[in-house]
Design a protein around this motif. Structure first.
Motif, PDB file in Angstrom:
ATOM      1  N   SER A  15       0.837  -1.199   0.000  1.00 60.56           N
ATOM      2  CA  SER A  15       0.000   0.000   0.000  1.00 60.56           C
ATOM      3  C   SER A  15       0.869   1.244   0.000  1.00 60.56           C
ATOM      4  O   SER A  15       0.704   2.150   0.809  1.00 60.56           O
ATOM      5  N   MET A  16       1.832   1.247  -0.895  1.00 58.79           N
ATOM      6  CA  MET A  16       2.677   2.430  -1.053  1.00 58.79           C
ATOM      7  C   MET A  16       2.968   2.582  -2.534  1.00 58.79           C
ATOM      8  O   MET A  16       2.849   1.631  -3.302  1.00 58.79           O
ATOM      9  N   GLY A  17       3.321   3.760  -2.947  1.00 59.44           N
ATOM     10  CA  GLY A  17       3.566   4.014  -4.361  1.00 59.44           C
ATOM     11  C   GLY A  17       4.977   3.648  -4.785  1.00 59.44           C
ATOM     12  O   GLY A  17       5.909   3.712  -3.992  1.00 59.44           O
ATOM     13  N   TYR A  18       5.096   3.264  -6.063  1.00 59.50           N
ATOM     14  CA  TYR A  18       6.416   2.992  -6.639  1.00 59.50           C
ATOM     15  C   TYR A  18       6.774   4.160  -7.545  1.00 59.50           C
ATOM     16  O   TYR A  18       5.956   4.596  -8.360  1.00 59.50           O
TER      17      TYR A  18
ATOM     18  N   PRO B 261       1.155  -5.763 -14.959  1.00 55.67           N
ATOM     19  CA  PRO B 261       0.067  -4.900 -14.471  1.00 55.67           C
ATOM     20  C   PRO B 261       0.533  -3.530 -13.990  1.00 55.67           C
ATOM     21  O   PRO B 261      -0.140  -2.529 -14.240  1.00 55.67           O
ATOM     22  N   LEU B 262       1.672  -3.486 -13.288  1.00 52.61           N
ATOM     23  CA  LEU B 262       2.142  -2.195 -12.783  1.00 52.61           C
ATOM     24  C   LEU B 262       2.473  -1.249 -13.929  1.00 52.61           C
ATOM     25  O   LEU B 262       2.247  -0.041 -13.840  1.00 52.61           O
TER      26      LEU B 262
ATOM     27  N   SER C  87      -1.862  -2.729  -6.584  1.00 52.01           N
ATOM     28  CA  SER C  87      -3.208  -3.206  -6.240  1.00 52.01           C
ATOM     29  C   SER C  87      -3.084  -4.217  -5.108  1.00 52.01           C
ATOM     30  O   SER C  87      -2.122  -4.976  -5.050  1.00 52.01           O
ATOM     31  N   GLY C  88      -4.063  -4.225  -4.216  1.00 53.78           N
ATOM     32  CA  GLY C  88      -3.990  -5.186  -3.123  1.00 53.78           C
ATOM     33  C   GLY C  88      -5.200  -5.122  -2.229  1.00 53.78           C
ATOM     34  O   GLY C  88      -6.165  -4.415  -2.487  1.00 53.78           O
ATOM     35  N   SER C  89      -5.151  -5.901  -1.150  1.00 54.33           N
ATOM     36  CA  SER C  89      -6.232  -5.956  -0.179  1.00 54.33           C
ATOM     37  C   SER C  89      -5.717  -5.474   1.171  1.00 54.33           C
ATOM     38  O   SER C  89      -4.973  -6.186   1.846  1.00 54.33           O
TER      39      SER C  89
ATOM     40  N   ILE D 148       2.674  -4.035   3.690  1.00 53.93           N
ATOM     41  CA  ILE D 148       3.909  -3.307   3.369  1.00 53.93           C
ATOM     42  C   ILE D 148       3.531  -1.852   3.175  1.00 53.93           C
ATOM     43  O   ILE D 148       2.832  -1.498   2.215  1.00 53.93           O
ATOM     44  N   LEU D 149       3.952  -0.999   4.114  1.00 49.48           N
ATOM     45  CA  LEU D 149       3.494   0.384   4.177  1.00 49.48           C
ATOM     46  C   LEU D 149       4.660   1.344   4.325  1.00 49.48           C
ATOM     47  O   LEU D 149       5.759   0.961   4.721  1.00 49.48           O
ATOM     48  N   GLY D 150       4.393   2.615   4.015  1.00 49.33           N
ATOM     49  CA  GLY D 150       5.292   3.683   4.400  1.00 49.33           C
ATOM     50  C   GLY D 150       5.018   4.045   5.850  1.00 49.33           C
ATOM     51  O   GLY D 150       3.984   3.658   6.415  1.00 49.33           O
ATOM     52  N   LEU D 151       5.906   4.790   6.479  1.00 52.63           N
ATOM     53  CA  LEU D 151       5.747   5.101   7.907  1.00 52.63           C
ATOM     54  C   LEU D 151       4.428   5.822   8.175  1.00 52.63           C
ATOM     55  O   LEU D 151       3.706   5.483   9.122  1.00 52.63           O
TER      56      LEU D 151
END
Length: 941
Positions: free
Chosen positions: A321-324, A477-478, A524-526, A533-536
């Motif tokens: 749930s973070m951007g690339y 997909p990305l 994409s995810g749930s 997996i997140l940013g702070l």
């Protein structure tokens, strides 16, 4: 219900909040839809909804949920006729206002692209002023101070002196356009909050507020005074000054402190790079039994692919749930290559290295322009061979190239088509030419005429459509998300207020790449399932049993902008904006809030000469040291991984076909010397016929310079064959005219302006060479660049030998001298035959004593063609020093037969070893320097 609620760090925020809602609303069966929750982000909404659903256990109308920005939009209302302005439009408006009203600000940055970084900083400054509701009075003091002069560059003082007018003009222009920045939306919402009744809600919960802007405080205080707002904090005001300020602001007590979970454990891991961190995370996850209650915090989003590559093979479901960063994508690098080719273009000619780099891009060379994907790839590789000199052609080696010249190269299409003759997709030259023209149109011609963003956006759409239809881009997909975002950015540029402004093409490219550089593309995810997996900052209000945090390094966590590039810190402090201190506390708060509630905390950091662990880790260690009154309290293991070193390809066995090939092989001094140094290199180079790919576009190597000088000397001195060389002034003029012509054709068109230095060095050495030739006692030159093929009998077998002799001179004493030119390092001269006999005739021994067969073999073969009474010698002519190094010393002429016998015996030992099926080709790595420069270095590892 209390209007102020505070949970300690040790409690789960979502569960604790749900406890209150259950007690106050679910059990009494009150209407949950009358509640609203405002979080810092959108993620906590999902977790709270799930928790409430588990407690209600039946269908219900959900409360309203808002992220902070969404709540501002709610206050402004759907009927608001104001729209949001995008960053580039705001930057361009600021640029135009500054250019017309304060030209001194844009001095030296007249183009929009040059001013854009400044515009972003000014916008960020105005944004802070709006969010913090900084009044005109405060700004006037700054303006007066700037007039006197801060200790900053004059351009900054000029900006600060105009800051009030610039901000007012900017606001006025936006109001007329019915558009708002984020800061202006917050200001308007703060002013409108008193007018809105919020009758649809009984309570509005502001969840986990920490640092609040002045405009946010104004809104919340208004709702608080009307008994609408409930503030749900987490943390102690004794530890965080930001909470202390809120305590004063809302006249409440937030002194709550709670203990961490029983048995809480912190583990630290020292790593050496991002890959080792990802590997350590993979090892940690193997021992975690509850991955669904685990979070991995990744402060640097560009490392997400490295992390996923390590953990993807596990059975654990995970949600990213973070951007690339879009700038790390293949599409971004493709656009960079396109624009680089346009930037280096000179009139209609393209800089060949940039032209080839673009054609060789992985996406480009796999375009399906023809029926077969491989057709484009083979065509591109053929173009590379022609331009880099692997195939002889008129276009080879040119530093700049006309695309029409490439398109008209018939031999290019003929050779490419030949490769397809036996495939299912035979190609004709006409189809290949059409395909190349299509490539050129798409990648080069279409971008030459760009004048504004309206035109540019159309070209981007056409290009992206082609990319999605004719490349492998859509297979991932990305990549599709990235393509969608690029098209959206192009659309924003097309609809921008400056879309029809005539701009320099370079500025258009620069602005577009800048826009892409600031984009993050989400996975994409749930969010409610599996490992997170997140940013702070995405962990706000969430708690996990296991927390794995990467990159806990100083300068990354906390990530602080210590040096303000535009607005001096002194100015910020005068305005009450101590952003540096607040930012450090904000990140510290989020870090401690997450780690204090977790049962198991794993902190990973990189350690090296320019990397050090974060102050957050140092404080944790210091705390434990104080508790136990000793220094050695924490074990910090160094990340280590089991690695299996692949053995060297130390030997290649000789089969029957190899032996047959070697018996009919044409041996030469060069390949025998190669075998002497390393049998495995002989195998790669002369049995497999592997070669390094030549590239005339690279800086010339010593081999190319040597070939050039050999060709020059052959052409110049062949006129003296069977004559005495006359190094006259006339010859010198002819020689250096020839030198200029050959240098121009060989190097000058393939090098930039620095070719003059190479030419000067070569000319200097050749001048010394001619001076030496004038003084040498030469009767006549017998041979220039002679080639011979002879057979030699070794132990009853005949072997083919090929020799290429640079030159043979007949000296004034009637002796013959065989000369081999050397432009690089001089080959090692063989030792005395006594030493050769003493060491023996094994390959390692001959490598030490003979070193090179060049001079003895030349001497042996030439003597067989001349009278026995003639005296012979051989010499290496070092053109660097203009010196001759002779093979035979004066005392050796009387024992020439003995000398030849020893060297023929040595040669026999080598050739028979080469064809011996029992002796494998082995790697000789005893000379590291030789190995490092070997083109097959990695093949034998």
């Amino acid at each position: 219900m209390n209007k102020i609620i505070n949970f300690g760090f040790g409690r789960d925020f979502i569960c604790s909040l749900a406890d209150i809602i259950e007690a106050e609303y679910i059990r009494p069966e009150k209407d949950l839809s009358r509640l609203a929750f405002v979080f810092g982000g959108r993620r906590p909404e999902l977790f709270l909804k799930r928790e409430l659903a588990s407690r209600v256990k039946k269908g219900f109308i959900s409360p309203a949920f808002f992220a902070a920005d969404d709540f501002i939009d709610f206050i402004l209302g759907p009927e608001s006729d104001f729209t949001k302005i995008n960053d580039l439009d705001a930057a361009y408006l600021l640029y135009r206002l500054a250019k017309s009203g304060s030209p001194q600000i844009v001095k030296g940055k007249e183009s929009f692209a040059s001013f854009l970084p400044w515009a972003r900083e000014i916008l960020a400054f105005i944004e802070q002023l709006d969010l913090e509701d900084i009044q005109l009075k405060s700004l006037k003091s700054v303006e007066l101070s700037a007039a006197i002069g801060f200790d900053v560059p004059e351009s900054i003082n000029a900006l600060l002196a105009k800051v009030i007018g610039l901000r007012q003009s900017f606001h006025r222009e936006l109001e007329q356009r019915k558009t708002l920045t984020r800061g202006m939306r917050y200001l308007k919402a703060a002013g409108k909050a008193a007018e809105k009744d919020f009758s649809e809600f009984d309570r509005i919960f502001f969840c986990n507020p920490f640092y609040l802007q002045a405009s946010e405080k104004k809104i919340i205080k208004h709702l608080y005074s009307r008994d609408k707002a409930v503030l749900v904090f987490q943390g102690s005001s004794r530890k965080f000054s930001v909470l202390k300020d809120l305590e004063i602001e809302f006249d409440c007590d937030l002194g709550s402190v709670s203990e961490p979970p029983a048995g809480q454990e912190f583990k630290f891991f020292s790593c050496f790079d991002g890959q080792s961190q990802a590997g350590a995370v993979s090892q940690i996850l193997r021992n975690i039994k509850d991955p669904g209650n685990t979070v991995i915090v990744l402060p640097q989003p560009e490392k997400i692919i490295t992390l996923l590559s390590e953990i993807a093979c596990s059975d654990t479901d995970f949600n990213v749930s973070m951007g690339y960063p879009l700038k790390r994508s293949a599409v971004f690098s493709l656009f960079s290559s396109i624009f680089k080719a346009q930037k280096s273009r000179k009139n209609s000619q393209y800089y060949t290295p940039d032209y080839l780099a673009l054609l060789s891009h992985p996406l480009v060379k796999n375009f399906k322009i023809l029926d077969d994907f491989s057709a484009t790839r083979i065509l591109v590789h053929k173009i590379e061979e022609f331009l880099t000199g692997m195939e002889k052609s008129d276009i080879g080696g040119s530093i700049f190239i006309l695309l029409s010249r490439v398109e008209s190269e018939r031999q290019l299409y003929r050779q490419t088509a030949q490769l397809f003759e036996k495939t299912d997709y035979p190609l004709e030259s006409l189809g290949l030419k059409s395909a190349l023209r299509k490539l050129h149109e798409l990648l080069f011609y279409s971008w030459e005429s760009v004048v504004d963003f309206n035109d540019f956006a159309g070209k981007i759409r056409v290009f992206m459509d082609f990319l999605l239809e004719k490349s492998f881009l859509a297979n991932y997909p990305l990549n599709l998300k990235m393509a969608d975002r690029i098209i959206e950015i192009a659309g924003n540029l097309e609809s921008s207020g400056f879309s029809r402004e005539i701009l320099a093409k370079e500025d258009i490219f620069k602005i577009f790449l800048d826009a892409l550089s600031n984009e993050l593309v989400s996975f994409s995810g749930s969010p409610l399932k599996g490992l997170q997996i997140l940013g702070l900052f995405e962990t706000r209000s969430l708690n996990f049993k296991n927390a794995i945090i990467l990159d806990v390094n100083e300068s990354i966590l906390p990530d602080l902008k210590i040096y303000e590039p535009l607005i001096p810190r002194e100015v910020m402090l005068n305005l009450g904006l101590n952003r540096l201190e607040k930012e450090e506390e904000i990140q510290r708060y989020q870090f401690e809030r997450l780690t204090c509630a977790a049962q198991n905390v794993f902190l990973l950091f990189e350690e090296g000469k320019d990397k050090e662990k974060s102050r957050f880790i140092e404080e944790l260690i210091w705390k434990k040291q104080k508790e136990r009154s000793r220094l050695e309290v924490v074990s910090v293991p160094r990340a280590s991984f089991k690695s299996e070193v692949q053995p060297k390809k130390a030997r290649i066995e000789k089969n029957g076909k190899i032996i047959e090939y070697l018996r009919d092989f044409d041996y030469s001094v060069t390949n025998i010397n190669t075998y002497l140094k390393c049998p495995l290199r002989f195998y790669y180079q002369y049995v497999l016929n592997l070669r390094e790919k030549p590239d005339l576009l690279d800086e010339p190597e010593s081999r190319q310079i040597g070939n050039f000088i050999h060709s020059l000397l052959e052409e110049a001195f062949k006129k003296f064959v069977l004559k005495k060389p006359d190094i006259s002034c006339e010859f010198k003029k002819y020689f250096f005219d020839l030198f200029e012509t050959m240098f121009r054709e060989t190097f000058q068109k393939t090098m930039k302006s620095d070719s003059f230095l190479l030419k000067k060095i070569i000319r200097f050495r050749l001048e010394r060479f001619l001076a030496e030739e004038e003084s040498r006692p030469i009767q006549k030159i017998l041979l220039v660049e002679g080639k011979f093929k002879e057979k030699i009998n070794l132990s009853g077998r005949e072997f083919n030998f090929v020799l290429k002799i640079d030159r043979i001179d007949k000296l004034n004493d009637d002796s013959l001298l065989i000369i081999d030119y050397k432009t690089g390092g001089t080959e090692s001269k063989p030792r005395d035959i006594e030493r050769i006999r003493e060491f023996g005739f094994s390959r390692p021994a001959l490598k030490r004593t003979v070193g090179s067969f060049q001079m003895p073999l030349y001497l042996y073969f030439v003597r067989r063609k001349q009278s026995e009474k003639t005296l012979f010698n051989a010499a290496l002519y070092n053109l660097r020093e203009s010196q001759l190094e002779y093979f035979l010393k004066p005392g050796d002429f009387s024992r020439i037969e003995d000398i030849e016998n020893v060297f023929i015996r040595a040669l026999e030992a080598m050739v028979l070893e080469i064809v011996d099926p029992k002796i494998d080709f082995v790697c000789d790595d005893q000379e590291p320097r030789y190995c490092q420069n070997c083109p097959f270095f990695y093949l034998c590892r």
